[in-house]
Structure formats: structure tokens, C-alpha cells
Design a protein around this motif. Sequence first.
Motif, PDB file in Angstrom:
ATOM      1  N   ALA A  89       0.826  -1.216   0.000  1.00  0.00           N
ATOM      2  CA  ALA A  89       0.000   0.000   0.000  1.00  0.00           C
ATOM      3  C   ALA A  89       0.855   1.259   0.000  1.00  0.00           C
ATOM      4  O   ALA A  89       0.463   2.274   0.579  1.00  0.00           O
ATOM      5  CB  ALA A  89      -0.934  -0.010   1.203  1.00  0.00           C
ATOM      6  N   ARG A  90       2.013   1.183  -0.643  1.00  0.00           N
ATOM      7  CA  ARG A  90       2.882   2.359  -0.712  1.00  0.00           C
ATOM      8  C   ARG A  90       2.130   3.541  -1.322  1.00  0.00           C
ATOM      9  O   ARG A  90       1.520   3.420  -2.370  1.00  0.00           O
ATOM     10  CB  ARG A  90       4.119   2.040  -1.553  1.00  0.00           C
ATOM     11  N   GLY A  91       2.193   4.676  -0.623  1.00  0.00           N
ATOM     12  CA  GLY A  91       1.493   5.869  -1.076  1.00  0.00           C
ATOM     13  C   GLY A  91       0.319   6.239  -0.178  1.00  0.00           C
ATOM     14  O   GLY A  91      -0.151   7.377  -0.208  1.00  0.00           O
ATOM     15  N   VAL A  92      -0.154   5.266   0.622  1.00  0.00           N
ATOM     16  CA  VAL A  92      -1.282   5.539   1.514  1.00  0.00           C
ATOM     17  C   VAL A  92      -0.822   6.297   2.759  1.00  0.00           C
ATOM     18  O   VAL A  92      -1.514   7.191   3.256  1.00  0.00           O
ATOM     19  CB  VAL A  92      -1.971   4.221   1.932  1.00  0.00           C
ATOM     20  N   HIS A  93       0.370   5.936   3.267  1.00  0.00           N
ATOM     21  CA  HIS A  93       0.750   6.337   4.615  1.00  0.00           C
ATOM     22  C   HIS A  93       1.592   7.606   4.734  1.00  0.00           C
ATOM     23  O   HIS A  93       1.644   8.211   5.809  1.00  0.00           O
ATOM     24  CB  HIS A  93       1.547   5.211   5.275  1.00  0.00           C
ATOM     25  N   HIS A  95       0.245   2.591  17.606  1.00  0.00           N
ATOM     26  CA  HIS A  95       0.420   2.204  16.199  1.00  0.00           C
ATOM     27  C   HIS A  95      -0.673   2.844  15.327  1.00  0.00           C
ATOM     28  O   HIS A  95      -1.398   2.172  14.597  1.00  0.00           O
ATOM     29  CB  HIS A  95       0.386   0.679  16.036  1.00  0.00           C
ATOM     30  N   VAL A  96      -0.731   4.174  15.386  1.00  0.00           N
ATOM     31  CA  VAL A  96      -1.787   4.898  14.669  1.00  0.00           C
ATOM     32  C   VAL A  96      -1.262   5.835  13.582  1.00  0.00           C
ATOM     33  O   VAL A  96      -2.052   6.367  12.804  1.00  0.00           O
ATOM     34  CB  VAL A  96      -2.644   5.736  15.649  1.00  0.00           C
ATOM     35  N   SER A  97       0.041   6.035  13.518  1.00  0.00           N
ATOM     36  CA  SER A  97       0.560   7.086  12.636  1.00  0.00           C
ATOM     37  C   SER A  97       0.229   6.854  11.169  1.00  0.00           C
ATOM     38  O   SER A  97       0.068   7.809  10.413  1.00  0.00           O
ATOM     39  CB  SER A  97       2.073   7.218  12.803  1.00  0.00           C
ATOM     40  N   GLY A  98       0.113   5.599  10.751  1.00  0.00           N
ATOM     41  CA  GLY A  98      -0.118   5.307   9.337  1.00  0.00           C
ATOM     42  C   GLY A  98      -1.553   5.028   8.979  1.00  0.00           C
ATOM     43  O   GLY A  98      -1.819   4.416   7.941  1.00  0.00           O
ATOM     44  N   TYR A  99      -2.510   5.473   9.811  1.00  0.00           N
ATOM     45  CA  TYR A  99      -3.907   5.149   9.549  1.00  0.00           C
ATOM     46  C   TYR A  99      -4.772   6.397   9.488  1.00  0.00           C
ATOM     47  O   TYR A  99      -5.474   6.741  10.441  1.00  0.00           O
ATOM     48  CB  TYR A  99      -4.431   4.174  10.608  1.00  0.00           C
TER      49      TYR A  99
END
Length: 323
Positions: free
Chosen positions: A99-103, A284-288
Motif C-alpha cells: 500500500a505504498r502511497g497511503v501512509h 500504532h496509529v501514525s499510518g492510519y
Amino acid sequence: MTSSTSSASDAVTVLVHGSEVARLARERFPALRVLSAKDTASLESQVADADVIVGSGIDFPPQVLDKARRLRWFQSTSAGIDAILPTCNRIRDLMVTNARGVHGDSIADFVMTGIGMMHWDFPRFMQEQSRKEWHTRPVPPISQKTLGVVGLGSIGAAIARRGKGAGMTVLGTKRDVSTPVEGVDRLLPPDGLAELLQLSDFVVLAVPLVPETTKLIGREQLRLMRRSSFLVNIARGSVVAESELVKELQAGTIAGALLDVFEQEPLPADSPLWTMPNVLVAPHVSGYPSDYSARLFEIFAANLQRFIEKKPLQNVIDLTRGY
């Protein structure tokens, strides 16, 4: 879609863990057979029919993926694929995309917010506020500080750009240093990690979890850092030797840490990290981001159209490297 594309999609079965991406897929690709599963039992009952899977390593443990007899493509819902890599390596000719580009934007927001909080010592402000204490103190401009980004993939590069936008001097490590990275003042190879640690006021870990990066940061590396510096980990918990980090934080080897990932998640209640005054803990929320499913679907949908048309996919993982 043309009739030839439609007939090709008729032959493809997609299995999605969760309902939102499945719903979007049915709307965008009405001729596609889309299966949705919410638990391990329903995954196991449907996985044998799947040509394409959308999910994570947590969603599809080895005992489930081993039953995927028709599987040709696995779309990971995260950037890292460490959880599914061992199983995927056992499936012949499997394509894996992430999912590169989402985060990137979301994690860069998180990192820069955390850097600002640590730089200004907001935990101390909040403690003083709770006691109604008024203590002024000078703080240097953040533009005078150096940001070191370990790993300059799409996420690390986004963090580097934000740091440069704040006026910081930015250092970064990357396997291939032949091409400049926007916002990075000095690019170092992986074996330049020690130098980056020594020169940086804020060290951000943004590497994938592979054998070479497991426990990349431990006692030895932390002791190379400045006593005034901070560590930020948004990679994977196992990139850091957690027990050694705790000891060095307690000893004042570095000023503090912002941690969004841990060796065990959720972080156990008895972990000393919860109550350390120089540590900021996040679950573990930084990428959501709040629109995660929509962002993920757009990446998946573009690749699904390519898959149906037998065109090369984007965001393909090199399974030999793990990213």
C-alpha cells in the motif's frame, strides 16, 4: 470496461478481509466476483477460490494462505509485508504488492507533531499546567536542528520533505545513493548509520522489517547519539532492541523517544515505557488516516485494472529483499 475486459474480470475472484474495500470493488468492477470475509473461519472457507487477496499478514496467517491454491496476487493493506513474507515465499509465481502511497502524509504529520512536542517539551508543559506552575525557558528554533531519517522509501522521503520544510538540516540513509532525494541535504548508504546517529538531533526510523534491520538500533547505536537527541520509531517494533532502549532512556543516554510501534502490540501493561517521563507512546496509529480504506482502494483498483488487462502491476514487492 470493454467486453473483453469484462469477460476477463468474470474469471477473477477477489477475496477481501473486511467489507469497505469489498463494497468499493463491487461498485467499481460489477462483473468481478468479490468475496468478503470477517473472521478466520470465513477466510479459510473461501481462500481456495481466490485468485487475488486483499488483506494483511494478521488477516491471513500461514494456515489460511497455505490453502490458497489459485492465488496469483496478494495486495497487502499495509506498506510492510514482514508478517506475510514467509508464507508468500512458499507460493510459486506469486505477485505481492503493498500500500505504498497511503501512509506518507499521515506518518509525516505524526512525526513532525511529535518532534515539535519533544523539542518544546510539551509533556513538561502539561505537568506544569496540572500543577498551575509558571516556568518560562528559552527554546532554540527547530530550524537549527538536524533530522536523520533512516530509510528513505516513500514514507521516509515524505518525512524528509516535511523536515526540510521546517528549515531543518536533513540527513538520510538509503540503499541506493546514486539518485538525490528531495529535501535531503546529505544522503548516506546503510553503513553510514553511525555517522547519521552522531550528527542528528532527531533520528526517525522508517525502514522495512527485514533480517538486516531487525534490532538495527540497540545499546551500541543509542550510545552514538547525542544526550540531547530523540529517537522516533514509526517502522516496526523489532527494528529496535526494546529492552536496551528502556535501559538507555532510564540512564539518560538520549533525551527521549516517540514510539508508535513495539515488539509486542498492544504494548503490555507492565512495560516501563508507559510511565517514563521522556517517552511518548502511541498505539500504532501514525499510518492510519481516517480515509484509509478509500486511499487503499484507489491503489488496489488501479492495479486490479492492470491485472485484468494482464499489464504490469505497480508497488510490486521484491520477495527476495522483503520490500
